[in-house]
Design a protein around this motif. Structure first.
Motif, PDB file in Angstrom:
ATOM      1  N   ASP A 203     -64.492  65.437  86.977  1.00 65.76           N
ATOM      2  CA  ASP A 203     -64.956  66.797  87.247  1.00 65.76           C
ATOM      3  C   ASP A 203     -64.843  67.676  86.003  1.00 65.76           C
ATOM      4  N   ALA A 204     -63.854  67.364  85.145  1.00 65.53           N
ATOM      5  CA  ALA A 204     -63.659  68.145  83.918  1.00 65.53           C
ATOM      6  C   ALA A 204     -64.541  67.662  82.768  1.00 65.53           C
ATOM      7  N   GLY A 205     -65.332  66.628  83.005  1.00 66.04           N
ATOM      8  CA  GLY A 205     -66.220  66.116  81.970  1.00 66.04           C
ATOM      9  C   GLY A 205     -65.542  65.247  80.934  1.00 66.04           C
ATOM     10  N   LEU A 206     -64.334  64.772  81.228  1.00 69.32           N
ATOM     11  CA  LEU A 206     -63.611  63.910  80.285  1.00 69.32           C
ATOM     12  C   LEU A 206     -64.009  62.457  80.534  1.00 69.32           C
ATOM     13  N   THR A 207     -64.403  61.774  79.468  1.00 67.64           N
ATOM     14  CA  THR A 207     -64.856  60.391  79.584  1.00 67.64           C
ATOM     15  C   THR A 207     -64.085  59.519  78.597  1.00 67.64           C
ATOM     16  N   GLY A 208     -64.388  58.228  78.632  1.00 69.51           N
ATOM     17  CA  GLY A 208     -63.763  57.307  77.693  1.00 69.51           C
ATOM     18  C   GLY A 208     -62.418  56.776  78.143  1.00 69.51           C
ATOM     19  N   PHE A 209     -62.071  57.000  79.395  1.00 67.33           N
ATOM     20  CA  PHE A 209     -60.777  56.516  79.861  1.00 67.33           C
ATOM     21  C   PHE A 209     -60.945  55.175  80.578  1.00 67.33           C
ATOM     22  N   VAL A 210     -59.847  54.433  80.634  1.00 73.56           N
ATOM     23  CA  VAL A 210     -59.818  53.115  81.271  1.00 73.56           C
ATOM     24  C   VAL A 210     -58.626  53.080  82.225  1.00 73.56           C
ATOM     25  N   ARG A 211     -58.833  52.551  83.405  1.00 75.47           N
ATOM     26  CA  ARG A 211     -57.752  52.421  84.376  1.00 75.47           C
ATOM     27  C   ARG A 211     -57.151  51.019  84.274  1.00 75.47           C
TER      28      ARG A 211
END
Length: 288
Positions: A203-211
């Protein structure tokens, strides 16, 4: 209070001492018993024979027999508090270790000290408080995991209350099984916490993360931004109740910091009650 009012309020049962306090003489009590109007429910406890013998009457009769020195516990307490639809065949009563009581029919006596925080009075009956009741019951009903899930969903006890009750009563009979079920149930809650944070990030537009990014030695980072080397670890409810998990997560965090990662730790409260502050902290770390 009049006798009939008392019987109606107490599921058709009363203690002999209550009848005396209502003004009946011992002879009058004996006459009612002789006429079949009253019958023994437990030692010192009488029931009105015109009232049906319900599960609630059995629990209350056991409580009246125990008096202020005992409290209804285990599945019987779960029934009394509305967590179970049916009462067990034997009503469990917990008394002090030093108590010397002969156990009557229909009662299971348990001797141990119960912290004051885990006691309460519900509809005139002394019972274990909800959190301890959940813990004592989940290890003794056929499907304890399902019972514990219902308890958490029904808000009979929230995770931090269960954790606190477990800590106060650790070592008591049945707490080992309760601990295993509790950690498993709260692990599922921790997975929900990860999903909530991922939704906030998107929702905050943060990308590039991996779970679940592998971090060596069989470890995984809960949520990682590999390019920025920012690791996010979520200290959910299970993390607080499992000593081995606590130790392993600390070791993982130290290894990440030593390898040059920025480590952020967030709790359930951070994510659910302070989402904007949590996202802002992640933004700052990514910016660095």
């Amino acid at each position: 209070m009049r006798i009939q009012e008392l019987l109606l309020a107490q599921d058709g049962v009363l203690h002999r001492d209550q009848a005396l306090r209502c003004g009946l003489s011992r002879q009058a009590i004996r006459r009612r018993v002789a006429r079949g109007e009253w019958a023994d429910a437990q030692p010192g406890v009488l029931r009105d024979t015109t009232h049906p013998v319900t599960a609630a009457a059995r629990v209350r009769a056991a409580s009246l027999w125990a008096g202020e020195a005992g409290l209804v516990s285990g599945p019987a307490a779960a029934f009394w508090l509305g967590m179970l639809a049916e009462a067990p065949e034997h009503v469990e009563i917990t008394v002090a270790v030093s108590a010397r009581r002969t156990t009557p029919a229909g009662v299971r006596l348990r001797r141990r000290s119960v912290p004051v925080q885990d006691r309460m009075r519900e509809r005139g009956v002394l019972v274990t408080a909800p959190a301890l009741t959940v813990l004592e019951t989940c290890g003794r009903v056929p499907d304890g995991a399902a019972f514990l899930d219902r308890a958490l969903q029904g808000r009979w006890a929230v995770p931090h209350q269960l954790h606190a009750a477990y800590c106060r009563n650790a070592g008591a009979h049945g707490m080992g099984a309760a601990h295993r079920l509790l950690v498993a149930a709260l692990d599922r809650a921790d997975s929900k916490l990860e999903r909530l944070l991922i939704r906030l990030l998107r929702d905050a537009g943060l990308t590039g993360f991996v779970r679940g990014l592998p971090a060596g030695a069989g470890r995984e980072i809960d949520i990682a931004f590999p390019a920025e080397r920012v690791a996010i670890e979520l200290d959910g409810w299970a993390w607080h109740t499992d000593p081995e998990r606590f130790t392993a997560d600390r070791a993982k965090g130290n290894a990440l910091v030593a390898a040059g990662w920025t480590l952020l730790r967030f709790t359930w409260r951070d994510v659910t009650e302070h989402p904007a502050r949590t996202v802002a902290a992640i933004r700052r770390a990514l910016g660095r």
